[in-house]
Design a protein around this motif. Structure first.
Motif, PDB file in Angstrom:
ATOM      1  N   PHE A 262       0.842  -1.201   0.000  1.00  0.00           N
ATOM      2  CA  PHE A 262       0.000   0.000   0.000  1.00  0.00           C
ATOM      3  C   PHE A 262       0.879   1.254   0.000  1.00  0.00           C
ATOM      4  N   LYS A 263       1.905   1.252   0.859  1.00  0.00           N
ATOM      5  CA  LYS A 263       2.815   2.415   0.939  1.00  0.00           C
ATOM      6  C   LYS A 263       3.554   2.625  -0.378  1.00  0.00           C
ATOM      7  N   GLN A 264       4.037   1.514  -0.938  1.00  0.00           N
ATOM      8  CA  GLN A 264       4.765   1.564  -2.227  1.00  0.00           C
ATOM      9  C   GLN A 264       3.907   2.260  -3.283  1.00  0.00           C
ATOM     10  N   LEU A 265       2.638   1.844  -3.390  1.00  0.00           N
ATOM     11  CA  LEU A 265       1.746   2.382  -4.430  1.00  0.00           C
ATOM     12  C   LEU A 265       1.424   3.849  -4.165  1.00  0.00           C
ATOM     13  N   THR A 266       1.131   4.189  -2.906  1.00  0.00           N
ATOM     14  CA  THR A 266       0.774   5.581  -2.628  1.00  0.00           C
ATOM     15  C   THR A 266       1.988   6.506  -2.818  1.00  0.00           C
ATOM     16  N   GLN A 267       3.185   5.985  -2.512  1.00  0.00           N
ATOM     17  CA  GLN A 267       4.390   6.797  -2.758  1.00  0.00           C
ATOM     18  C   GLN A 267       4.574   7.084  -4.241  1.00  0.00           C
ATOM     19  N   GLN A 268       4.070   6.174  -5.077  1.00  0.00           N
ATOM     20  CA  GLN A 268       4.161   6.386  -6.538  1.00  0.00           C
ATOM     21  C   GLN A 268       2.920   7.110  -7.061  1.00  0.00           C
ATOM     22  N   SER A 269       2.121   7.674  -6.116  1.00  0.00           N
ATOM     23  CA  SER A 269       0.864   8.378  -6.446  1.00  0.00           C
ATOM     24  C   SER A 269      -0.103   7.484  -7.229  1.00  0.00           C
ATOM     25  N   ILE A 270      -0.061   6.181  -6.947  1.00  0.00           N
ATOM     26  CA  ILE A 270      -1.018   5.255  -7.580  1.00  0.00           C
ATOM     27  C   ILE A 270      -2.133   5.011  -6.554  1.00  0.00           C
ATOM     28  N   ASP A 271      -3.395   5.128  -7.019  1.00  0.00           N
ATOM     29  CA  ASP A 271      -4.547   4.884  -6.138  1.00  0.00           C
ATOM     30  C   ASP A 271      -4.475   3.483  -5.566  1.00  0.00           C
ATOM     31  N   ALA A 272      -4.643   3.362  -4.254  1.00  0.00           N
ATOM     32  CA  ALA A 272      -4.544   2.030  -3.667  1.00  0.00           C
ATOM     33  C   ALA A 272      -5.599   1.857  -2.584  1.00  0.00           C
ATOM     34  N   ASP A 273      -6.144   0.662  -2.495  1.00  0.00           N
ATOM     35  CA  ASP A 273      -7.163   0.347  -1.500  1.00  0.00           C
ATOM     36  C   ASP A 273      -6.597  -0.780  -0.629  1.00  0.00           C
ATOM     37  N   PHE A 274      -6.332  -0.455   0.635  1.00  0.00           N
ATOM     38  CA  PHE A 274      -5.654  -1.421   1.514  1.00  0.00           C
ATOM     39  C   PHE A 274      -6.403  -2.750   1.584  1.00  0.00           C
ATOM     40  N   ASP A 275      -7.749  -2.684   1.734  1.00  0.00           N
ATOM     41  CA  ASP A 275      -8.521  -3.930   1.891  1.00  0.00           C
ATOM     42  C   ASP A 275      -8.436  -4.802   0.645  1.00  0.00           C
TER      43      ASP A 275
END
Ligand code: DC
Length: 230
Positions: A158-171
Motif C-alpha cells: 500500500f505504501k509503495q503504491l501511494t508513494q508512486q501516487s497510484i490509487d490504492a485500496d488497503f482492503d
C-alpha cells in the motif's frame, strides 16, 4: 544448468508475494557480485504473453506450447519480451494475479525450467521465487525462506503504491494477497513451502538492510561449513 554446474554457488530465496524477497535478493547479489534471477518475472511474462495472444490463463496446454518460442531477456534492470520492454506491464495487479494463475500448470513450470537453470553462471547466482530451493536449485549452497505476516506485506505494498501516487485500496490489496498466497501454497505443482534445510527469515521487524545483512552472514556461515567439510 543446475545439475551440470554444482560448483557454481546458488543462494535460493523463497517466500510469499510482497515479502520483500526481491529487494533483498537483488541487494545480496550486488554485494557478492553474483547474478540475479527474479523467477516471478518469468511467470508474469507468461501471463502477459498469454493475454497478448488471446490465450486464457487456465489453458495449460496452450500456455505450455506458447512458452518455448518466447524471447525473454533481462538487460540493465529491464525485462524484455520479444525485444519489447515489459518491465512496467508485468507489474500491474492484473499480471500479479495472472502470474499466480499460470504458475499452477506443470506444463508452464516445465517450460521455464531450463531458462532458469541457464542463469547459474560464475561467480554465483541469487535466485528468488517460490520453488528455487525445492525444485529449480535443489543443491543451492544456501536456502532462505523469507516471509512477513500478510497484514505487514499488504501495508508495504500500500505504501509503495501511494508513494508512486497510484490509487490504492488497503482492503483490496490484503484480499488479493491472501488469494495469491492460498493459490501459491495449495497448488499441487511446486507449491510455496519451506524446505527442511532452509533458514527462516522473518522480516516483520527487519528492514531490507537488516535482512540483507542476515542473508550475507548466513552465506558466510555456509561457506565456512563447506570449507570445513573439504
Ligand atoms: O514473486 P512474484 O510476486 O513476482 O511472483 C508472481 C507469481 O508467480 C506468484 O504469485 C507465483 C508465481 N511464481 C511461482 O509460481 N514460482 C516462482 N518461482 C516464482 C513465482
Amino acid at each position: 544448468m543446475s545439475v551440470n554446474s554444482p560448483t557454481i554457488p546458488v543462494i535460493a530465496i523463497d517466500g510469499p508475494s510482497a515479502s520483500g524477497k526481491g529487494s533483498v535478493a537483488e541487494s545480496v547479489a550486488k554485494h557478492l557480485g553474483f547474478h540475479y534471477l527474479d523467477s516471478g518475472a518469468l511467470y508474469r511474462i507468461v501471463a502477459l504473453a498469454a493475454k497478448n495472444n488471446d490465450i486464457v490463463w487456465s489453458d495449460a496446454a496452450a500456455l505450455g506450447a506458447m512458452v518455448p518460442p518466447l524471447t525473454i531477456a533481462f538487460k540493465s534492470g529491464e525485462v524484455l519480451l520479444d525485444e519489447q520492454n515489459v518491465s512496467k506491464a508485468i507489474r500491474s495487479p492484473a499480471m500479479s494475479n495472472g502470474a499466480s494463475q499460470v504458475a499452477v500448470h506443470p506444463e508452464v513450470r516445465a517450460a521455464l525450467l531450463s531458462l532458469q537453470h541457464s542463469f547459474r553462471q560464475a561467480p554465483g547466482l541469487v535466485a528468488d521465487g517460490r520453488d528455487m530451493a525445492s525444485v529449480v536449485f535443489t543443491d543451492a549452497q544456501l536456502k532462505i525462506f523469507l516471509t512477513a505476516n500478510v497484514e505487514e506485506r499488504a501495508n508495504r505494498r500500500f505504501k509503495q503504491l501511494t508513494q508512486q501516487s497510484i490509487d490504492a485500496d488497503f482492503d483490496k490489496i490484503l484480499h488479493d494477497l491472501k488469494e495469491r498466497d492460498a493459490r501459491d501454497c495449495s497448488r499441487s505443482s511446486a507449491p510455496l513451502l519451506q524446505t527442511k534445510e532452509a533458514v527462516f527469515l522473518d522480516t516483520d521487524n527487519r528492514n531490507i538492510a537488516q535482512a540483507v545483512a542476515f542473508v550475507l552472514k548466513e552465506y558466510e556461515v555456509s561457506l565456512q561449513k563447506h570449507n570445513n567439510q573439504q
